[in-house]
Structures are given as structure tokens and as C-alpha cells.
Design a protein around this motif. Structure first.
Motif, short mmCIF file in Angstrom:
data_model
loop_
_atom_site.label_atom_id
_atom_site.label_comp_id
_atom_site.label_asym_id
_atom_site.label_seq_id
_atom_site.Cartn_x
_atom_site.Cartn_y
_atom_site.Cartn_z
N LEU A 9 0.82 -1.21 0.00
CA LEU A 9 0.00 0.00 0.00
C LEU A 9 0.86 1.26 0.00
CD1 LEU A 9 -2.82 -1.05 2.51
CD2 LEU A 9 -2.97 -0.90 0.01
N THR A 10 1.95 1.23 0.73
CA THR A 10 2.86 2.39 0.75
C THR A 10 3.45 2.63 -0.64
OG1 THR A 10 3.43 1.96 3.07
CG2 THR A 10 4.91 3.38 1.82
N ALA A 11 3.82 1.54 -1.32
CA ALA A 11 4.40 1.66 -2.66
C ALA A 11 3.38 2.24 -3.64
CB ALA A 11 4.89 0.29 -3.13
N ILE A 12 2.13 1.80 -3.55
CA ILE A 12 1.08 2.33 -4.43
C ILE A 12 0.91 3.83 -4.21
CG2 ILE A 12 -1.40 2.28 -4.90
CD1 ILE A 12 -1.29 -0.76 -4.28
N LEU A 13 0.94 4.26 -2.96
CA LEU A 13 0.83 5.68 -2.64
C LEU A 13 2.00 6.47 -3.24
CD1 LEU A 13 -0.60 7.96 -1.07
CD2 LEU A 13 0.80 7.34 0.91
N LEU A 14 3.22 5.92 -3.11
CA LEU A 14 4.40 6.58 -3.67
C LEU A 14 4.30 6.72 -5.19
CD1 LEU A 14 7.38 4.98 -1.69
CD2 LEU A 14 6.67 7.37 -1.63
N GLY A 15 3.88 5.65 -5.84
CA GLY A 15 3.77 5.67 -7.29
C GLY A 15 2.77 6.71 -7.78
N GLY A 16 1.61 6.78 -7.13
CA GLY A 16 0.61 7.76 -7.52
C GLY A 16 1.07 9.19 -7.29
N ALA A 17 1.75 9.43 -6.16
CA ALA A 17 2.22 10.78 -5.84
C ALA A 17 3.28 11.24 -6.85
CB ALA A 17 2.80 10.81 -4.43
N TYR A 18 4.20 10.36 -7.17
CA TYR A 18 5.25 10.73 -8.13
C TYR A 18 4.67 11.06 -9.49
CZ TYR A 18 8.64 9.98 -11.79
OH TYR A 18 9.39 10.11 -12.94
N MET A 19 3.76 10.23 -9.98
CA MET A 19 3.23 10.45 -11.31
C MET A 19 2.31 11.67 -11.38
SD MET A 19 4.52 8.34 -13.49
CE MET A 19 3.65 7.45 -14.78
N THR A 20 1.73 12.06 -10.25
CA THR A 20 0.97 13.30 -10.22
C THR A 20 1.88 14.49 -10.52
OG1 THR A 20 -0.61 12.41 -8.62
CG2 THR A 20 -0.48 14.81 -8.80
N LEU A 21 3.06 14.49 -9.93
CA LEU A 21 4.04 15.55 -10.19
C LEU A 21 4.48 15.53 -11.65
CD1 LEU A 21 6.27 15.29 -6.98
CD2 LEU A 21 4.53 17.02 -7.50
N CYS A 22 4.68 14.34 -12.21
CA CYS A 22 5.08 14.23 -13.62
C CYS A 22 3.98 14.78 -14.53
CB CYS A 22 5.36 12.78 -13.98
SG CYS A 22 6.87 12.14 -13.25
N GLY A 23 2.74 14.46 -14.20
CA GLY A 23 1.63 14.95 -15.00
C GLY A 23 1.58 16.47 -15.03
N LEU A 24 1.79 17.09 -13.89
CA LEU A 24 1.81 18.56 -13.83
C LEU A 24 2.94 19.12 -14.70
CD1 LEU A 24 1.12 19.14 -10.02
CD2 LEU A 24 -0.41 19.69 -11.93
N GLY A 25 4.10 18.47 -14.63
CA GLY A 25 5.24 18.92 -15.44
C GLY A 25 4.97 18.82 -16.92
N PHE A 26 4.36 17.72 -17.36
CA PHE A 26 4.05 17.56 -18.77
C PHE A 26 3.05 18.62 -19.26
CE2 PHE A 26 5.19 12.83 -18.46
CZ PHE A 26 6.45 13.06 -19.02
N PHE A 27 2.09 18.93 -18.41
CA PHE A 27 1.09 19.93 -18.81
C PHE A 27 1.73 21.31 -18.96
CE2 PHE A 27 -2.13 23.15 -17.79
CZ PHE A 27 -3.07 22.86 -18.77
N VAL A 28 2.52 21.70 -18.00
CA VAL A 28 3.13 23.03 -18.02
C VAL A 28 4.12 23.17 -19.18
CG1 VAL A 28 4.63 24.62 -16.74
CG2 VAL A 28 2.79 23.40 -15.55
N LEU A 29 4.87 22.11 -19.47
CA LEU A 29 5.94 22.17 -20.47
C LEU A 29 5.54 21.54 -21.81
CD1 LEU A 29 8.88 21.09 -18.12
CD2 LEU A 29 8.21 23.43 -18.75
#
Length: 448
Positions: free
Chosen positions: A319-339
């Protein structure tokens, strides 16, 4: 509550410590394809589209083979948790047998498919440019799978830096090979697009040989390789690997096959949308490699804790790993949108390709979140030796919901190329929800 937060922080640190070298290695694997895309991109949209098409067909089969071997990481970790060191060596021998066997089969199928590539509806110039690239890259399946078998072994034992260093060396070899063979520098033949395929093949062969030498000659693995493989052959072990590996392979196949099918459909709109699709996919895949690393570390942690008999900790790790994966990819998604308008310029200068890629990144920004969750959830389930239901979920999410939805949006509702990406988003939403729920329910049963 404070204790729970402390446990989550500690588990996150342990996961990231394991995942760090895996992530770098996974990024290296993707950087081989990324280097091909960037360096081939300078040859023009047709060459880029041809490499995208040929790679999309090839990668589906390679990923199936990698998926067949994926459960081995958790099996090695489980043996390590039980402190049964000779068992690890026995499993390695059997996994190599599976890797070689499936490699021969997949190579034969890919070569047999060569005269029929036209059935995918690609334009004549794309097929002509991609055929030679396809033939060369096909031969890299066997060394890739043998390398992967050794990687699963070292990763499962917690020696995750081994494959990382080998992969980084492979990236350097591939980039140098591209430079020499695509453009014909320093007396090497100028091979153009096919030069990138030869460079990738050379890199993968050398990576395989390096892993073989390191594992068999380094003292730290001697305690695992005490039993001669022929004498320790066990039919039941082989059957168990295949039993877990086939549905795992199809899980990978259904997901990557969906993305490859989207590349085929994108080709029906022409070389420019296809080139833009390849750019968006290559960057999204690069961010995904980090999540894959977290997923593999979750498989190691869950398998190790199950080997120790600590079922509650196995659930917490997943469960901790799933939380980490989702949090990281949320940041990536924001980066892709802005750039989204800037990132494509690293590949091409064509304004039409850049404009299409920027549109695709809007959807990528959303599906990154769900992609991260589903990738780690699959890893956690693999740590529990659960491979059948993830395969069923992947088929439903991508081939029942995602692909048909994308096709309908793109070609029947007139949404166009971006509709294909919306279909991928739909598939990832279903996959992330169902796989996370599966892990929640299955891990609950262990501790109830």
C-alpha cells in the motif's frame, strides 16, 4: 496514528532505497529507445514514424517475454526471506531456461510476421523505411531476456545496483553506436535508420554478457550457485514459473499491446500525428520507468515479507508503494502539462509535429496519475504470486474499455488523434481502480 506515520515513512525509505538503482536501470532501458527516437528524429518525420511503428510491433513481443520473467523477482525475494540461498540459484537456472525458450519462440514469430506488416495499414514509405530496422531489432529479444533473468535474480536478492551499472553502460554503448552508425562517423558505414537498430542490438548483447560474467564470477553469489543446474532441475519448479509467468506475460502484453495498437491507429492519420505520438509516448514512458522501479521494489518487499511470514508488513509495504507511485506520477503529469509546448522541441523542429504533441500532453498529464497507481499495484500483487487476476483486469481495462473507446472517439465521433489518447486514459482509470482493490482484498485475507 503517529506510529502508523512512522511506519509509512520507514517503509517509504526502504522502498526508495531498493527502488533507486532499479529506477536508474529502468530509465536506462528506456533511454536506449529514447536515444533512438531523438537521434532518428533528425532524419525526418518518415524515419521517426517508421521507427515508431517497427518498435511498437517489436516491443509487444519483448514485453510479453519480460512479463513471463517478472514474477521471478518476488520468487527470489521470497527465497531470500526464508534464507534459502541455494534455492535462489536453482530458480535462476530454471528462469534462464524459460528466457531462452520464450526468446526463440518470440524471435521466430516476429520474423514470420515480417512479410505481413502491411496488414497494420501503415503508409508505404513508413513500411519501406521500417522493415530493415524491424529485422535487426528482432534479434535483440534473446539477449534482452537472458539479461532480464539475471537482473531478476540480482534484484530479488536486494543487489539492485548490479543491473543499474550494466544498464547505464548499455546506454552509453547505444548512444555511441547511434552516433557512429546512423551518420557514418569515423569510417563506420552510414546506415541511417537501421544503424540505430544495430546499435541497440550491440548494446543488449554486451549487457547480457556482462551480467553473465558478473554473477558467475563474483564471490557474493557463490552461496546461491552451489547446486549444478542440470542436477537440480525440477519439473515442478519449471511448471510453477510458467504457471505464474504466462498470465504475467499476458498482463504486460495487454497493456503494451494496447499502446502499440494506438500507435498503429495513429499511423492511419499520417506520419505527422504518428511522429507526435511517438514523442509524447517516449517521454511518458520515461516517467513511467520510475514507477516501474517502485513497482519492482514493492514486489521485492512484499515477497520478502511473505517469505518471513510477516503478512501485515507485506500489506503495508504494498500500500505504501502504491501511494508513492501515484504521488510521483501526479508531479510528472503537472510537469508535462506546463511544459507541453517546450518538450517536443527536443525531438523535432517541425511546428505541426510540436503542435500535435502539445495536445497529446494534455491527456498524458491526466493519465500519468492512474498509470502510476496501476503499475505499482501490479508489482505488489506479483509479490503475492497473484498473476492471473491482473491479466484479466488488464484485458478488460485496455481491450474492452480503453481501445474500443479510443477508436470510437477518434474515428466515429470525429475527435481525431487525441481521441486515441483519451481511450488510453479510460483504460488506465479502470486498471488502477481494479488492481488496487484486488491488492487491498487479497492482502486483507492474509492477515484476517
Amino acid at each position: 496514528m503517529k506510529f502508523l506515520r512512522s511506519e509509512t515513512v520507514n517503509e517509504s525509505k526502504l522502498l526508495l532505497k531498493l527502488a533507486g538503482p532499479i529506477i536508474i536501470g529502468q530509465l536506462g532501458q528506456n533511454l536506449i529507445q529514447l536515444a533512438d527516437t531523438v537521434m532518428v528524429g533528425h532524419l525526418g518525420p518518415v524515419a521517426l514514424g517508421a521507427s515508431a511503428f517497427a518498435s511498437s510491433v517489436f516491443i509487444v513481443f519483448l514485453i510479453f517475454g519480460l512479463g513471463m520473467l517478472a514474477p521471478m523477482t518476488a520468487m527470489f525475494a521470497h527465497a531470500q526471506g526464508q534464507e534459502d540461498h541455494p534455492r535462489g540459484g536453482t530458480l535462476l537456472g530454471h528462469s534462464l531456461l524459460v528466457a531462452l525458450g520464450i526468446g526463440v519462440v518470440l524471435t521466430s514469430v516476429l520474423m514470420g510476421l515480417l512479410p505481413y506488416l502491411h496488414i497494420f495499414g501503415q503508409r508505404a514509405e513508413v513500411l519501406e523505411a521500417g522493415a530493415a530496422f524491424y529485422q535487426v531489432i528482432t534479434w535483440s529479444i534473446i539477449p534482452s531476456l537472458i539479461y532480464q533473468a539475471y537482473k531478476q535474480f540480482t534484484d530479488g536478492l536486494g543487489r539492485t545496483k548490479v543491473a543499474m551499472y550494466v544498464m547505464l553502460a548499455g546506454v552509453v554503448i547505444n548512444v555511441v553506436g547511434n552516433y557512429l552508425l546512423i551518420n557514418g562517423h569515423y569510417g563506420f558505414p552510414k546506415l541511417g535508420l537501421v544503424g540505430a537498430a544495430w546499435a541497440s542490438l550491440a548494446a543488449r548483447v554486451l549487457m547480457m554478457l556482462t551480467m553473465i560474467c558478473y554473477v558467475h564470477f563474483h564471490p557474493q553469489f557463490k552461496k546461491h550457485l552451489v547446486n549444478p543446474w542440470l542436477r537440480s532441475f525440477d519439473k515442478q519448479t519449471l511448471q510453477n514459473i510458467i504457471r505464474l509467468g504466462i498470465p504475467s506475460g499476458f498482463t504486460f502484453f495487454f497493456e503494451v499491446g494496447a499502446f502499440a495498437s494506438c500507435a498503429v491507429m495513429m499511423g492511419w492519420f499520417g506520419a505527422i500525428p504518428l511522429a507526435a505520438h511517438q514523442i509524447a509516448l517516449s517521454l511518458a514512458s520515461t516517467s513511467f520507468m520510475v514507477t516501474m522501479g517502485i513497482g519492482i521494489s514493492s514486489s521485492i518487499r512484499v515477497g520478502f515479507e511473505l517469505g518471513r511470514g510477516d503478512y501485515k508488513m507485506a500489506r503495508h509495504a504494498g500500500l505504501t508503494a502504491i501511494l508513492l507511485g501515484g504521488a510521483y506520477m501526479t508531479l510528472c503529469g503537472l510537469g508535462f502539462f506546463v511544459l507541453r509546448h517546450w518538450l517536443p522541441t527536443f525531438y523535432v523542429s517541425d511546428p505541426d509535429v510540436i503542435a500535435w504533441a502539445a495536445q497529446f500532453f494534455v491527456v498524458v498529464a491526466l493519465f500519468e496519475i492512474f498509470d502510476g497507481v496501476q503499475a505499482v499495484a501490479i508489482g505488489a500483487l506479483r509479490g503475492m504470486s497473484d498473476t492471473q487476476w491482473p491479466g484479466v483486469i488488464a484485458f478488460f481495462a485496455y481491450w474492452i474499455m480503453g481501445l474500443p473507446g479510443g477508436y470510437y472517439l477518434a474515428f466515429h465521433l470525429g475527435v481525431g488523434p487525441i481521441g486515441i489518447w483519451i481511450g488510453l486514459l479510460i483504460g488506465l482509470i479502470f486498471a488502477s481502480i481494479l488492481l488496487t482493490y484486488r491488492f487491498h482484498r487479497l492482502s486483507q485475507r492474509f492477515i484476517s
